[in-house]
Design a protein around this motif. Structure first.
Motif, PDB file in Angstrom:
ATOM      1  N   GLU A  75      68.979  53.479  34.742  1.00  0.00           N
ATOM      2  CA  GLU A  75      70.242  54.198  34.878  1.00  0.00           C
ATOM      3  C   GLU A  75      70.202  55.537  34.136  1.00  0.00           C
ATOM      4  OE1 GLU A  75      71.067  49.826  35.244  1.00  0.00           O
ATOM      5  OE2 GLU A  75      69.948  51.098  33.851  1.00  0.00           O
ATOM      6  N   ASP A  76      71.155  56.380  34.460  1.00  0.00           N
ATOM      7  CA  ASP A  76      71.285  57.661  33.763  1.00  0.00           C
ATOM      8  C   ASP A  76      71.499  57.400  32.270  1.00  0.00           C
ATOM      9  OD1 ASP A  76      71.928  60.708  33.977  1.00  0.00           O
ATOM     10  OD2 ASP A  76      73.514  59.852  32.725  1.00  0.00           O
ATOM     11  N   PRO A  77      70.784  58.097  31.386  1.00  0.00           N
ATOM     12  CA  PRO A  77      70.946  57.868  29.948  1.00  0.00           C
ATOM     13  C   PRO A  77      72.385  58.002  29.473  1.00  0.00           C
ATOM     14  CG  PRO A  77      69.003  59.208  30.350  1.00  0.00           C
ATOM     15  CD  PRO A  77      69.708  59.074  31.662  1.00  0.00           C
ATOM     16  N   GLY A  78      73.131  58.930  30.042  1.00  0.00           N
ATOM     17  CA  GLY A  78      74.521  59.098  29.639  1.00  0.00           C
ATOM     18  C   GLY A  78      75.350  57.846  29.893  1.00  0.00           C
ATOM     19  N   TYR A  79      75.083  57.195  31.017  1.00  0.00           N
ATOM     20  CA  TYR A  79      75.783  55.953  31.335  1.00  0.00           C
ATOM     21  C   TYR A  79      75.465  54.875  30.314  1.00  0.00           C
ATOM     22  CZ  TYR A  79      76.579  51.498  33.747  1.00  0.00           C
ATOM     23  OH  TYR A  79      76.957  50.215  34.057  1.00  0.00           O
TER      24      TYR A  79
END
Length: 423
Positions: A75-79
């Motif tokens: 997943e996107d690191p920000g998520y």
């Protein structure tokens, strides 16, 4: 059977909980259960990210709270950071992060500021060079670091194109071993199914057809098991890259055979290997828990570094000092400002992963492989799942493992047999 807490003369900070951080769908993870028990037995509140509320970790009597959250690590690191921060707010106080996979370890290292500067007091974790865990988890990055610092590792090539594959096939001495170059590939599109032995140039060309124009593999020399021994090092290093706890042991069996997860291992004193590992960590400036796999090549007398896991290893509970310290306890004590008591490791102690050791035993007996340094008799045994004071994880493992686990073991066995490519 021994599954005790040991004697920890230094009182832990029981106001600071621990959080098991894992990404990916692998609910039968004995390492997470071991960490929950290790700190929970000495009174530290324990939380864990789990696939659901019915994993072995989620039902441990030592778990204060489970946070069901299915992720893949891709997943996107920000998520993922946002999710960790939401969990931190629910816990509501500073918490020690305990990553159990490379994805979690790398994410924490690369987002230290966001995870430490929070409205709930921040997470606690070893401060490390942000780029180092990703490089160490990469087979290519690790090989480069070994070359830079003069540490032995298998001779390796990282082909960048199909032309490079063809050049390698024309000159290499077979057999060779193919591995995914980056640790994260196993969650996305792996080029090979784990460690794959290739016996001929023809076999390499056949396998490489599926690797595309930019092969995501590393090709390494094959270290014959008849002439090698598998060793492990687990340790915790402080902010000066000095070891506060350091242990050595020998791996007797793994699954799949000779190339997978530890199924049985023993604590064996090895000062030479301990010094080798400590020097390498000092030179690269790493801070935190390490799990190293090395193969001793009897042909040239060298310990060759195969894997560097910049986090807790699944079999870390093999190792405990006479003062009751393992690497997870050492980290919690250190990050909360406590002294980490010194003590010798419990030489001769044995670790067994029940659900994979039996098939591994059958496979190893067929091959006739022996580990010369394994003690003839264990001084004590630590089981990965079975614990008299915490039985639910064992029975939950059995319930989730028996049918799908048997199928999975068979598939791993077939994959390992097909992995020898040379026809």
């Amino acid at each position: 059977m021994t599954n005790s807490s040991g004697g920890v003369p230094c009182t832990p900070d029981r106001e600071v909980p621990g959080l098991i951080v894992k990404f990916g769908d692998y609910p039968l993870h004995h390492g997470g259960v071991g960490a929950i028990r290790s700190l929970g037995r000495i009174g530290v509140p324990m939380y864990a990210i789990t696939e659901d509320r019915h994993t072995p970790a989620a039902v441990s009597r030592y778990l204060t709270g489970a946070f069901p959250w299915r992720t893949t690590g891709a997943e996107d690191p920000g998520y993922l950071i946002d999710g960790l921060l939401r969990i931190g707010r629910r816990i509501g106080r500073p918490t020690v992060l305990i990553p159990t996979d490379e994805e979690a370890a790398v994410l924490i290292a690369e987002h230290q500021r966001e995870l430490s500067e929070t409205d709930f007091g921040g997470f606690l974790f070893p401060r490390v060079d942000a780029a180092l865990p990703r490089r160490l988890a990469s087979k290519e990055g690790l090989h480069e670091l070994c070359v830079e610092h003069g540490l032995s590792s298998p001779a390796s090539a990282c082909p960048q194109s199909q032309d490079d594959i063809e050049k390698f096939a024309a000159t290499a001495a077979f057999p060779v071993v193919a591995k995914n170059r980056e640790a994260f590939q196993r969650r996305e599109q792996p080029a090979v199914a784990g460690t794959t032995r290739i016996d001929s140039a023809h076999g390499l060309r056949e396998l490489a057809r599926d690797w595309g124009e930019r092969p995501g593999v590393i090709l390494q020399e094959y270290l014959p098991r008849e002439q090698a021994e598998d060793w492990v090092v687990h340790a915790y290093f402080d902010e000066n890259s000095a070891p506060l706890a350091l242990f050595t042991g020998v791996k007797v069996r793994s699954w799949p055979p000779h190339a997978g997860m530890t199924a049985r291992a023993y604590v064996v004193d090895n000062p030479e290997l301990a010094d080798l590992a400590a020097r390498f960590i000092k030179e690269i400036g790493f801070t935190g828990i390490i799990d190293l796999d090395l193969r001793f090549d009897r042909r040239d007398g060298q310990y060759k570094l195969l894997d560097f896991n910049p986090r807790m290893g699944a079999q870390f509970r093999l190792f405990e000092s006479e003062t009751g310290i393992d690497v997870v306890r050492a980290m919690h004590l250190h990050l909360t400002g406590r002294e980490v008591p010194e003590g010798d490791q419990r030489a001769g102690h044995r670790y067994v992963v029940e659900n994979i050791d039996l098939p591994a035993l059958i496979a190893y007996r067929r091959s006739g492989y022996l580990t010369p340094h394994a003690p003839a008799r264990a001084s004590g045994t630590e089981f990965a799942w079975l614990a008299a004071d915490d039985m639910k994880p064992f029975f939950t493992m059995l319930a989730r493992f028996i049918r799908p686990g048997a199928i999975h073991l068979y598939q791993l066995w077939r994959t390992s047999r097909r992995g020898s490519t040379g026809k």
